[in-house]
Scaffold this motif. Structure first.
Motif, PDB file in Angstrom:
ATOM      1  N   GLY A 172      25.745  24.388  29.083  1.00 39.67           N
ATOM      2  CA  GLY A 172      27.203  24.475  29.134  1.00 39.67           C
ATOM      3  C   GLY A 172      27.809  23.844  27.901  1.00 39.67           C
ATOM      4  O   GLY A 172      27.121  23.537  26.934  1.00 39.67           O
ATOM      5  N   GLU A 226      32.602  23.491  30.805  1.00 38.62           N
ATOM      6  CA  GLU A 226      32.390  24.889  31.188  1.00 38.62           C
ATOM      7  C   GLU A 226      30.892  25.112  31.412  1.00 38.62           C
ATOM      8  O   GLU A 226      30.090  24.808  30.531  1.00 38.62           O
ATOM      9  CB  GLU A 226      32.903  25.829  30.092  1.00 38.62           C
ATOM     10  CG  GLU A 226      34.407  25.750  29.872  1.00 38.62           C
ATOM     11  CD  GLU A 226      34.856  26.640  28.732  1.00 38.62           C
ATOM     12  OE1 GLU A 226      35.386  27.726  29.007  1.00 38.62           O
ATOM     13  OE2 GLU A 226      34.656  26.241  27.560  1.00 38.62           O
ATOM     14  N   TYR A 234      28.521  33.192  29.372  1.00 39.25           N
ATOM     15  CA  TYR A 234      29.971  33.042  29.553  1.00 39.25           C
ATOM     16  C   TYR A 234      30.663  34.357  29.888  1.00 39.25           C
ATOM     17  O   TYR A 234      31.863  34.372  30.151  1.00 39.25           O
ATOM     18  CB  TYR A 234      30.590  32.413  28.298  1.00 39.25           C
ATOM     19  CG  TYR A 234      30.197  30.969  28.127  1.00 39.25           C
ATOM     20  CD1 TYR A 234      30.868  29.961  28.812  1.00 39.25           C
ATOM     21  CD2 TYR A 234      29.129  30.608  27.305  1.00 39.25           C
ATOM     22  CE1 TYR A 234      30.502  28.632  28.676  1.00 39.25           C
ATOM     23  CE2 TYR A 234      28.751  29.282  27.160  1.00 39.25           C
ATOM     24  CZ  TYR A 234      29.441  28.302  27.849  1.00 39.25           C
ATOM     25  OH  TYR A 234      29.065  26.994  27.721  1.00 39.25           O
ATOM     26  N   VAL A 248      31.896  31.450  35.444  1.00 40.04           N
ATOM     27  CA  VAL A 248      31.848  30.166  34.742  1.00 40.04           C
ATOM     28  C   VAL A 248      32.502  29.103  35.617  1.00 40.04           C
ATOM     29  O   VAL A 248      33.638  29.252  36.055  1.00 40.04           O
ATOM     30  CB  VAL A 248      32.574  30.240  33.377  1.00 40.04           C
ATOM     31  CG1 VAL A 248      32.553  28.871  32.691  1.00 40.04           C
ATOM     32  CG2 VAL A 248      31.929  31.292  32.481  1.00 40.04           C
ATOM     33  N   ARG A 296      34.337  25.740  35.933  1.00 40.54           N
ATOM     34  CA  ARG A 296      35.207  24.984  35.028  1.00 40.54           C
ATOM     35  C   ARG A 296      35.660  23.698  35.713  1.00 40.54           C
ATOM     36  O   ARG A 296      36.250  23.744  36.791  1.00 40.54           O
ATOM     37  CB  ARG A 296      36.404  25.837  34.612  1.00 40.54           C
ATOM     38  CG  ARG A 296      36.007  27.043  33.766  1.00 40.54           C
ATOM     39  CD  ARG A 296      37.205  27.881  33.356  1.00 40.54           C
ATOM     40  NE  ARG A 296      36.810  28.903  32.384  1.00 40.54           N
ATOM     41  CZ  ARG A 296      36.354  30.111  32.726  1.00 40.54           C
ATOM     42  NH1 ARG A 296      36.232  30.439  34.011  1.00 40.54           N
ATOM     43  NH2 ARG A 296      36.009  30.981  31.790  1.00 40.54           N
ATOM     44  N   CYS A 353      43.813  24.287  31.825  1.00 40.69           N
ATOM     45  CA  CYS A 353      42.465  24.787  31.540  1.00 40.69           C
ATOM     46  C   CYS A 353      42.004  25.853  32.534  1.00 40.69           C
ATOM     47  O   CYS A 353      40.974  26.493  32.312  1.00 40.69           O
ATOM     48  CB  CYS A 353      41.466  23.628  31.561  1.00 40.69           C
ATOM     49  SG  CYS A 353      41.709  22.421  30.245  1.00 40.69           S
ATOM     50  N   ALA A 407      40.954  25.107  35.578  1.00 42.58           N
ATOM     51  CA  ALA A 407      39.756  24.494  36.150  1.00 42.58           C
ATOM     52  C   ALA A 407      39.675  24.726  37.654  1.00 42.58           C
ATOM     53  O   ALA A 407      40.688  24.753  38.356  1.00 42.58           O
ATOM     54  CB  ALA A 407      39.736  22.998  35.842  1.00 42.58           C
TER      55      ALA A 407
END
Length: 530
Positions: free
Chosen positions: A428, A446, A455, A459, A461, A491, A493
């Motif tokens: 990652g 990631e 990727y 993915v 996050r 982001c 996430a």
């Protein structure tokens, strides 16, 4: 076939390049030369200084008003403070350059005859006087890598030039450019008698210092588009904003990323393979992990005291009230590590990644934890298991490890980054955000779940915010939760955590180590103490 250049001067027939004469203010330089000035051109390593000086020499010689010579005197560094050996190397380098670029053998002849009888402390001055007096046009000297010299050799060079300055242009070069990484004012020269002489006092005839800047956003894109135009290989337009953020136009980085993504990636050597954003990001990670010479040289500077104080404050996210000397700030900026405007920051996103990785490398290689320990059945990183393991690791090892770090101010943040980097390396990537006045470090992890798709597939996050406990725990946690949620939203996430390091020595580990979850809107954030 042209390529991106990552070593030595760029050559128009071999490399993609921006016209070097556009890299600086050419009319200003021509005016300084016409006005018989001696001045400095400086820039960080591998910025294009040599390429620009060579282009300037050819440009001015083509105009036939002056006789212009470029010479690299870096070889004299090996002489250290031995003036006799140093002057032999410097004079030889200048004479050899005259043979090569001007087809002029008179300097070599002079060194073998009259020059051999002149004391080393006056030999360079004699050589330049002979050159000026026996040439039918005013002579201009472009000296490269001047600040590679050390000790009495550098002092002798500067003082011989200063001594001949009044005889220009009839008996000494009309104009001279001294080129290197640092401005002459930053030279701290240690003599054989343990004196410290500054460059400004040894060379007080300097008219001005010019700095060769980075590429502009347009030049950065234009350089890569030369490859697209030459090969027909498609480059995704979305890459250019990432390229600019990663490099801020630093010429070596721009070229190194271009070389990595179009050549080191063997499948991309086929012009029919488009350069996608994911290919670019993979190339960026490979470049960072490569510890290339340019990046190694940069990291080596982190041990210098003048660099340490500034970079440590940026890593720690210290108060904006931090005060640094103007000379130290300018020196670290001249090295290319920071920029001061619009605010004090690490120069670009790649350096921002390199610095903590380099500082934590010794820790990464000896941490025994392994990636498979923290993968669940779906091949997701089990972050709760991983962060719990870090808490125990920190409890057992922090005192010993933090004592080893040169950058103790940011030690806890660096140790967690070393732990995470050890786990994700090769699988990652971690992106970092830190800076003066932020009082936190943000990590964006990631993790590709499917190894075969990388990727391009699913993915994972994860955002982790790191804070040092400066005020009360409740206030720190409240502020941190808002910041973590905001960073996670930016982001995109899936998971977010807040790690709070308590460095109060009077608290037991039982008081420092804890974990609970908090909700901010629809997001659940894991909060950890260490």
């Amino acid at each position: 076939m042209k390529k991106f250049n990552t070593a030595g001067p760029s050559i128009a027939g071999d490399h993609y390049m921006i016209d070097p004469l556009t890299r600086f203010d050419l009319p200003e330089i021509e005016s300084l030369i016409d006005d018989k000035r001696y001045f400095v051109l400086h820039a960080p390593r591998q910025t294009g200084k040599t390429t620009s000086l060579l282009a300037l020499m050819h440009h001015l010689n083509a105009k036939a008003q002056y006789r212009v010579l470029y010479a690299n005197i870096e070889g004299a560094q090996a002489a250290r403070g031995d003036v006799d050996a140093g002057m032999k190397i410097i004079c030889s380098a200048i004479a050899r350059a005259a043979n090569l670029y001007l087809k002029d053998h008179r300097l070599t002849d002079w060194l073998g005859q009259e020059g051999a009888t002149i004391p080393s402390g006056d030999r360079l001055s004699g050589l330049l006087t002979h050159w000026a007096q026996t040439t039918d046009k005013p002579v201009i000297l472009l000296l490269d890598e001047v600040d590679a010299l050390v000790g009495d050799t550098l002092i002798s060079l500067l003082r011989q030039i200063r001594a001949g300055y009044a005889q220009r242009p009839e008996a000494f070069p009309q104009a001279m450019i001294l080129c290197g990484v640092r401005d002459v004012r930053d030279y701290r020269i240690h003599t054989a008698h343990h004196e410290i002489i500054t460059g400004g006092s040894a060379f007080n005839i300097k008219a001005v210092s010019l700095r060769l800047g980075n590429l502009t956003p347009d030049e950065t894109q234009a350089l890569w588009q030369q490859h697209e135009d030459a090969t027909g290989q498609s480059i995704a337009p979305v890459i250019y904003e990432e390229l600019w953020q990663d490099t801020a136009g630093q010429p070596w980085l721009v070229n190194a990323l271009g070389y990595e993504v179009t050549w080191q990636d063997r499948s991309a050597r086929d012009p029919g393979t488009p350069i996608s954003l994911e290919r670019y990001k993979a190339a960026r990670e490979r470049l960072i992990q490569s510890r290339a010479t340019h990046l190694d040289q940069l990291a080596d500077k982190l041990t210098e005291p003048r660099v340490h104080g500034i970079v440590a404050a940026l890593l720690e996210g210290g108060s904006v009230s931090e005060h640094f000397s103007t000379d130290d700030l300018q020196y670290v900026e001249d090295l290319g590590l920071i920029c001061q405007r619009p605010m004090l920051t690490i120069s670009n996103r790649i350096y921002q990644e390199i610095i903590p990785r380099e500082l934590t490398w010794p820790a990464q290689v000896v941490i025994a934890h392994q990636q498979p320990w923290y993968l669940d059945a779906r091949r997701h990183l089990d972050m709760k298991k991983l962060l719990t393991a870090f808490q125990q690791f920190f409890r057992e090892n922090s005192d010993a490890w933090l004592e080893k770090f040169d950058y103790k101010e940011a030690g806890p943040q660096l140790l967690l980054q070393a732990f995470l980097q050890r786990i994700v390396n090769g699988g990652g990537r971690i992106n970092r955000e830190y800076g003066l006045g932020r009082r936190r470090t943000d990590l964006f992890l990631e993790w590709p779940v499917d190894e075969s798709l990388g990727y391009l597939g699913t993915v994972q996050r994860v955002v982790i915010e790191l804070k040092i406990l400066h005020q009360g725990l409740e206030a720190t946690q409240k502020q941190g939760l808002v910041q973590t949620a905001d960073y996670a939203d930016r982001c995109g996430a899936d998971e977010s955590h807040l790690m709070i390091f308590d460095r109060h020595p009077d608290k037991s580990w039982e008081e420092r180590i804890w974990q609970h979850d908090e909700s901010v809107g629809q997001r659940v954030i894991g909060v950890w103490g260490a």
